[in-house]
Design an enzyme around this catalytic site. Structure first.
Site, PDB file in Angstrom:
ATOM      1  N   GLU A 104       4.086  62.535  56.008  1.00 10.74           N
ATOM      2  CA  GLU A 104       3.789  62.029  57.349  1.00 10.74           C
ATOM      3  C   GLU A 104       4.362  62.722  58.394  1.00 10.74           C
ATOM      4  O   GLU A 104       6.166  62.394  58.319  1.00 10.74           O
ATOM      5  CB  GLU A 104       3.963  61.174  56.969  1.00 10.74           C
ATOM      6  CG  GLU A 104       1.705  60.035  56.960  1.00 10.74           C
ATOM      7  CD  GLU A 104       0.683  60.160  57.796  1.00 10.74           C
ATOM      8  OE1 GLU A 104       1.305  60.874  59.269  1.00 10.74           O
ATOM      9  OE2 GLU A 104       0.324  59.688  58.381  1.00 10.74           O
ATOM     10  N   ASP A 105       4.494  62.098  59.591  1.00 11.15           N
ATOM     11  CA  ASP A 105       4.705  62.684  60.451  1.00 11.15           C
ATOM     12  C   ASP A 105       5.351  60.608  61.029  1.00 11.15           C
ATOM     13  O   ASP A 105       6.738  61.160  61.146  1.00 11.15           O
ATOM     14  CB  ASP A 105       4.313  62.806  61.863  1.00 11.15           C
ATOM     15  CG  ASP A 105       2.903  62.474  62.806  1.00 11.15           C
ATOM     16  OD1 ASP A 105       2.587  61.466  61.997  1.00 11.15           O
ATOM     17  OD2 ASP A 105       2.869  62.228  63.501  1.00 11.15           O
ATOM     18  N   LYS A 124       8.011  52.996  61.202  1.00 11.08           N
ATOM     19  CA  LYS A 124       8.768  51.296  62.473  1.00 11.08           C
ATOM     20  C   LYS A 124       8.565  50.416  61.999  1.00 11.08           C
ATOM     21  O   LYS A 124       7.565  50.748  61.597  1.00 11.08           O
ATOM     22  CB  LYS A 124       7.787  52.394  63.438  1.00 11.08           C
ATOM     23  CG  LYS A 124       7.712  52.934  64.622  1.00 11.08           C
ATOM     24  CD  LYS A 124       6.729  52.995  65.496  1.00 11.08           C
ATOM     25  CE  LYS A 124       6.608  54.343  66.355  1.00 11.08           C
ATOM     26  NZ  LYS A 124       5.225  54.397  67.355  1.00 11.08           N
ATOM     27  N   ASP A 159       1.809  63.578  69.227  1.00  6.10           N
ATOM     28  CA  ASP A 159       2.168  63.740  70.511  1.00  6.10           C
ATOM     29  C   ASP A 159       1.849  63.093  71.595  1.00  6.10           C
ATOM     30  O   ASP A 159       1.197  61.698  70.945  1.00  6.10           O
ATOM     31  CB  ASP A 159       0.413  64.374  69.941  1.00  6.10           C
ATOM     32  CG  ASP A 159      -0.868  63.831  69.974  1.00  6.10           C
ATOM     33  OD1 ASP A 159      -0.582  62.706  69.005  1.00  6.10           O
ATOM     34  OD2 ASP A 159      -1.874  63.954  70.490  1.00  6.10           O
ATOM     35  N   ARG A 162       3.452  68.233  71.393  1.00  5.70           N
ATOM     36  CA  ARG A 162       3.934  68.790  69.390  1.00  5.70           C
ATOM     37  C   ARG A 162       5.137  69.448  69.558  1.00  5.70           C
ATOM     38  O   ARG A 162       5.560  69.460  68.158  1.00  5.70           O
ATOM     39  CB  ARG A 162       2.437  68.685  68.914  1.00  5.70           C
ATOM     40  CG  ARG A 162       1.601  67.701  68.831  1.00  5.70           C
ATOM     41  CD  ARG A 162       0.294  68.190  68.238  1.00  5.70           C
ATOM     42  NE  ARG A 162      -0.559  67.666  67.999  1.00  5.70           N
ATOM     43  CZ  ARG A 162      -0.515  66.403  67.329  1.00  5.70           C
ATOM     44  NH1 ARG A 162      -0.135  65.547  66.987  1.00  5.70           N
ATOM     45  NH2 ARG A 162      -1.812  65.822  67.339  1.00  5.70           N
ATOM     46  N   GLY A 210      -0.008  66.141  63.101  1.00  4.19           N
ATOM     47  CA  GLY A 210       1.596  65.138  63.180  1.00  4.19           C
ATOM     48  C   GLY A 210       2.333  65.992  62.589  1.00  4.19           C
ATOM     49  O   GLY A 210       3.520  66.171  62.469  1.00  4.19           O
ATOM     50  N   ASP A 226       2.917  54.227  60.982  1.00  3.80           N
ATOM     51  CA  ASP A 226       3.797  53.226  62.328  1.00  3.80           C
ATOM     52  C   ASP A 226       3.083  51.866  61.572  1.00  3.80           C
ATOM     53  O   ASP A 226       3.837  51.231  60.875  1.00  3.80           O
ATOM     54  CB  ASP A 226       3.289  53.965  63.680  1.00  3.80           C
ATOM     55  CG  ASP A 226       2.646  52.708  65.187  1.00  3.80           C
ATOM     56  OD1 ASP A 226       3.398  51.940  65.228  1.00  3.80           O
ATOM     57  OD2 ASP A 226       1.857  52.841  65.476  1.00  3.80           O
ATOM     58  N   PHE A 251       7.200  54.415  71.322  1.00  2.00           N
ATOM     59  CA  PHE A 251       5.717  55.170  71.706  1.00  2.00           C
ATOM     60  C   PHE A 251       6.984  56.312  71.007  1.00  2.00           C
ATOM     61  O   PHE A 251       7.182  56.573  72.290  1.00  2.00           O
ATOM     62  CB  PHE A 251       4.706  55.852  72.391  1.00  2.00           C
ATOM     63  CG  PHE A 251       3.808  56.490  71.956  1.00  2.00           C
ATOM     64  CD1 PHE A 251       3.119  56.195  71.560  1.00  2.00           C
ATOM     65  CD2 PHE A 251       3.520  57.534  72.891  1.00  2.00           C
ATOM     66  CE1 PHE A 251       1.854  57.096  71.296  1.00  2.00           C
ATOM     67  CE2 PHE A 251       3.102  58.752  72.345  1.00  2.00           C
ATOM     68  CZ  PHE A 251       1.476  58.422  71.492  1.00  2.00           C
ATOM     69  N   VAL A 252       6.618  57.564  70.445  1.00  2.00           N
ATOM     70  CA  VAL A 252       7.184  58.832  70.558  1.00  2.00           C
ATOM     71  C   VAL A 252       6.373  60.141  71.030  1.00  2.00           C
ATOM     72  O   VAL A 252       5.363  59.995  70.018  1.00  2.00           O
ATOM     73  CB  VAL A 252       8.656  58.667  69.473  1.00  2.00           C
ATOM     74  CG1 VAL A 252       9.489  57.486  69.666  1.00  2.00           C
ATOM     75  CG2 VAL A 252       7.622  59.127  68.232  1.00  2.00           C
TER      76      VAL A 252
HETATM   77  P1  IMP Z   1      -0.248  54.565  61.210  1.00  9.40           P
HETATM   78  O1  IMP Z   1      -2.284  54.180  60.828  1.00  9.40           O
HETATM   79  O2  IMP Z   1      -0.513  52.847  63.119  1.00  9.40           O
HETATM   80  O3  IMP Z   1       0.553  53.899  61.387  1.00  9.40           O
HETATM   81  O4  IMP Z   1      -0.451  55.218  62.677  1.00  9.40           O
HETATM   82  C1  IMP Z   1      -0.187  56.720  61.966  1.00  9.40           C
HETATM   83  C2  IMP Z   1      -0.416  58.097  62.576  1.00  9.40           C
HETATM   84  O5  IMP Z   1       0.109  57.398  64.268  1.00  9.40           O
HETATM   85  C3  IMP Z   1       0.463  59.369  62.839  1.00  9.40           C
HETATM   86  O6  IMP Z   1       0.183  60.001  61.691  1.00  9.40           O
HETATM   87  C4  IMP Z   1       0.709  59.449  64.163  1.00  9.40           C
HETATM   88  O7  IMP Z   1      -0.019  60.280  63.856  1.00  9.40           O
HETATM   89  C5  IMP Z   1       0.168  58.748  65.107  1.00  9.40           C
HETATM   90  N1  IMP Z   1       1.436  57.599  65.577  1.00  9.40           N
HETATM   91  C6  IMP Z   1       1.733  56.209  65.817  1.00  9.40           C
HETATM   92  N2  IMP Z   1       2.754  56.301  65.827  1.00  9.40           N
HETATM   93  C7  IMP Z   1       3.081  56.925  67.078  1.00  9.40           C
HETATM   94  C8  IMP Z   1       3.904  57.709  67.732  1.00  9.40           C
HETATM   95  O8  IMP Z   1       4.565  57.060  68.388  1.00  9.40           O
HETATM   96  N3  IMP Z   1       3.935  58.501  69.110  1.00  9.40           N
HETATM   97  C9  IMP Z   1       2.782  59.487  68.808  1.00  9.40           C
HETATM   98  N4  IMP Z   1       1.800  59.502  67.381  1.00  9.40           N
HETATM   99  C10 IMP Z   1       2.445  57.844  66.712  1.00  9.40           C
END
Ligand code: IMP
Length: 179
Positions: free
Chosen positions: A102-103, A134, A163, A169, A48, A106, A156-157
């Site tokens: 990081e992208d 978020k 992606d 992407r 990402g 979440d 969700f984005v």
């Molecule tokens: P986390 O572990 O929940 O913080 O999620 C991190 C990873 O989940 C990110 O690096 C993204 O690859 C993916 N992700 C989380 N939210 C989204 C979203 O809204 N769209 C796309 N990918 C997401």
């Protein structure tokens, strides 16, 4: 175009490319100040972060190194909460200033896992730079998250590296799913 279709889902425009790039220039300025006279290691989290990493690094004027790691933790729009390392961390992070790129943060599960792995190598410092964040989804505070592009709602984005089931992407802008 303000509304797009990716696979079975509709998305609407959330952020123009110019808005994203302006913010990245500001983050770059901040990093250049904070890491003056240092030589940080930027570690991009694939897949990402690849576009963000490229645009951000073009703004960095201090000497620096660039690495990538690859983890996978998501299926479709839902977190499955388990993290698989596909490409591991570099092994020479002892005493280095590490910036994880990081992208999106979440739930924070992925970044927390990576941060814990980095600390095992006894770096001088660890910070996280995430384009999107978020706050409503975050499970526990992440102290190292010091550079964020935009706080977004718990939607969700896709786009700009992010992606939906592997697609989207390549989009220049960021879109959010329409319920
Ligand atoms: P986390 O572990 O929940 O913080 O999620 C991190 C990873 O989940 C990110 O690096 C993204 O690859 C993916 N992700 C989380 N939210 C989204 C979203 O809204 N769209 C796309 N990918 C997401």
């Amino acid at each position: 175009m303000n509304t797009i279709q990716i696979a079975d889902k509709k998305f609407e425009l959330l952020m123009e490319n110019e808005t994203i790039n302006k913010r990245i220039r500001l983050i770059g300025i901040q990093l250049n100040v904070d890491y003056e006279d240092r030589c940080p290691v930027f570690i991009g989290v694939l897949n990402g972060s690849f576009i963000f990493m490229g645009d951000l690094l073009k703004e960095i004027e201090v000497p620096c190194e660039v690495e990538f790691i690859k983890v996978s933790s998501y299926r479709g729009t839902e977190s499955i909460g388990t993290i698989k390392e596909v490409i591991g961390l570099p092994e020479n992070l002892g005493n280095r200033d590490v910036i994880i790129v990081e992208d999106i943060v979440d739930t924070g599960i992925t970044i927390k896992h990576i941060i814990d792995q980095v600390y095992l190598q006894k770096p001088a410092s660890v910070k996280v730079c995430s384009l999107l964040y978020k706050p409503a989804a975050l499970r526990a505070p992440v102290e190292e998250l010091q550079y964020t592009g935009f706080e977004i709602p718990n939607d969700f984005v896709v786009g700009y590296g992010l992606d939906y089931n592997g697609l989207g992407r390549n989009l220049k802008e960021i879109y959010r799913a329409i319920l």
